[in-house]
Design a protein around this motif. Structure first.
Motif, PDB file in Angstrom:
ATOM      1  N   THR A 105       0.833  -1.207   0.000  1.00  0.00           N
ATOM      2  CA  THR A 105       0.000   0.000   0.000  1.00  0.00           C
ATOM      3  C   THR A 105       0.863   1.250   0.000  1.00  0.00           C
ATOM      4  N   HIS A 128      -7.443  -4.237  -6.006  1.00  0.00           N
ATOM      5  CA  HIS A 128      -7.580  -3.988  -4.576  1.00  0.00           C
ATOM      6  C   HIS A 128      -7.697  -2.481  -4.357  1.00  0.00           C
ATOM      7  N   HIS A 129      -8.379  -2.094  -3.304  1.00  0.00           N
ATOM      8  CA  HIS A 129      -8.526  -0.666  -3.019  1.00  0.00           C
ATOM      9  C   HIS A 129      -7.188   0.062  -2.941  1.00  0.00           C
ATOM     10  N   SER A 130      -6.144  -0.653  -2.500  1.00  0.00           N
ATOM     11  CA  SER A 130      -4.839   0.000  -2.384  1.00  0.00           C
ATOM     12  C   SER A 130      -4.210   0.268  -3.747  1.00  0.00           C
ATOM     13  N   HIS A 363     -13.373  -7.963   0.408  1.00  0.00           N
ATOM     14  CA  HIS A 363     -11.942  -8.196   0.189  1.00  0.00           C
ATOM     15  C   HIS A 363     -11.204  -6.944  -0.301  1.00  0.00           C
ATOM     16  N   CYS A 364     -11.664  -5.777   0.135  1.00  0.00           N
ATOM     17  CA  CYS A 364     -11.078  -4.510  -0.317  1.00  0.00           C
ATOM     18  C   CYS A 364     -11.103  -4.420  -1.840  1.00  0.00           C
ATOM     19  N   GLN A 366     -14.362  -3.501  -3.696  1.00  0.00           N
ATOM     20  CA  GLN A 366     -15.784  -3.212  -3.894  1.00  0.00           C
ATOM     21  C   GLN A 366     -16.174  -3.050  -5.363  1.00  0.00           C
TER      22      GLN A 366
END
Length: 406
Positions: A105, A128-130, A363-364, A366
């Motif tokens: 991240t 992934h959100h990161s 799971h991060c 969305q």
């Protein structure tokens, strides 16, 4: 060294006595004894050899690095920089291309903030959100590449979308939800044709695929230590030296400077300029021990073992007619699924009562859940300590879920 010897003996029998080898490995992981741990994609359990290395580094061997003139500090500095060389060797980079950060991240945030040619960045629906939020925070214009029907990044669509306005492409090497694997070399070729750079999120790939930074032809490659059977709080940004050299520092403080005055500060060359403050000394030592451990077993053996467990799991879950599997057949180490009429959180709770640990939620990822048309999924993910008994326990637990919600 003695703590490592059982692994070396087990590796010699891997091909002929797979189950016995996994049992020998499981005994070396204090966190998985008498527990069906199927959440390695979130964080991997740590072998005793890593815990021992961290204990030594934080105890009898402990001293600061890069600053002390006394012998123990000098020795710890040598060990710290040896760990950097070990990481470079493991992923096929150069020592001066390895930046130690807190995790993937932070690595993505660093590149998003510091890369000097901001513009459009192409992401995918499975990120992934990161690998989404940092680009937004840094002011990049985000474009989104669709997925294929089986849940892989659609590189044909990506190639059609890329323009000279794109300065960066940032894709996951392996999806943390679907387990789908990216053709990194093709993605790199596509990005470079329009003058863009490629960043690869390798969190799920480094523990289970052979990664060579040079042959992949990526420009930046990031991963977190705790996915690789190492400690939390440590990760790696591997970046081409010529790119790191033109990027300004991400944070200011000690260690990353050349000379400081109140009028002006000059900075150390990369990678030092990106490592402000006292580093995560103990965690770096743990990361090196984890790499040595994984290397002793062999990435190819790990990948083959996890591939077989994924095959067994998908085959078993297909026999439960209320379950929908997500992702491709050749998923790497991960199986995500939904059960009709049952929220994944309920699945996770009941499985926990059966001694089975899975991940349940978005799971991060969305945007991927929206693409799949579900609020969340259940996810089983495998590591080197898992075997057929874990698959069987998962199936028994899911059959109980079905009876309860029948």
């Amino acid at each position: 060294m003695s703590a490592f010897a059982p692994t070396e003996r087990a590796v010699a029998r891997w091909e002929n006595e797979g189950g016995a080898v996994v049992h020998a490995l499981r005994d070396q992981f204090p966190g998985v004894l008498d527990w069906h741990y199927l959440d390695t994609a979130a964080t991997a359990q740590k072998p005793q050899v890593v815990l021992d290395a961290m204990m030594r580094a934080g105890g009898a061997d402990y001293a600061t690095v890069h600053r002390g003139v006394y012998a123990r500090s000098a020795n710890m500095t040598l060990a710290y920089e040896a760990a950097r060389r070990r990481v470079a060797e493991f992923i096929g980079g150069r020592e001066d291309e390895i930046v130690f950060v807190r995790g993937a991240t932070e690595a993505i945030n660093l590149v998003a903030q510091c890369y000097p040619k901001k513009g459009r960045v192409l992401l995918s629906q499975l990120e992934h959100h990161s690998n989404i939020v940092p680009w937004q925070l840094a002011g990049w214009q985000v474009d989104v590449c669709p997925l294929t029907a089986d849940g892989k990044i659609d590189l044909d669509a990506a190639e059609a979308m890329l323009t000279p306005e794109h300065k960066m492409v940032s894709f996951a090497h392996i999806s943390n939800v679907l387990g789908s694997v990216l053709d990194v070399r093709r993605a790199a070729d596509m990005a470079h044709k329009v003058g863009a750079k490629l960043l690869v999120d390798g969190c799920q790939a480094v523990p289970r695929l052979g990664v060579n930074f040079v042959s992949l032809d990526a420009d930046f490659y990031v991963f977190s230590g705790h996915k690789l059977y190492g400690p939390t709080g440590i990760g790696v940004l591997c970046g081409r030296k010529e790119l790191l050299d033109v990027m300004p520092p991400y944070q200011g403080g000690g260690s990353m400077i050349d000379r400081v005055t109140f009028a002006k500060t000059t900075y150390a060359p990369a990678p030092t300029r990106f490592e402000a403050g006292t580093p995560a000394i103990v965690e770096v030592m743990g990361l090196r021990a984890a790499i040595d451990y994984v290397d002793a077993i062999g990435i190819d053996a790990i990948h083959a073992h996890e591939t077989e467990l994924v095959r067994q799991t998908r085959e078993a879950l297909r026999s439960i007619n209320s379950i929908t599997l997500h992702g491709p057949e050749d998923a790497a180490g991960i199986v995500s699924f939904s059960m009709e009429g049952v929220h994944p959180h309920d699945i996770g709770t009941i499985l926990d009562e059966e001694g089975v640990a899975i991940r349940a939620g978005h799971h991060c990822a969305q945007p991927l859940m929206e693409h799949l048309g579900v609020p969340a999924t259940a996810r089983a993910s495998f590591g080197i300590y898992n075997d057929e008994s874990d698959v069987a326990a998962l199936v028994r637990g899911l059959e109980r879920v079905k009876r309860i919600f029948g």
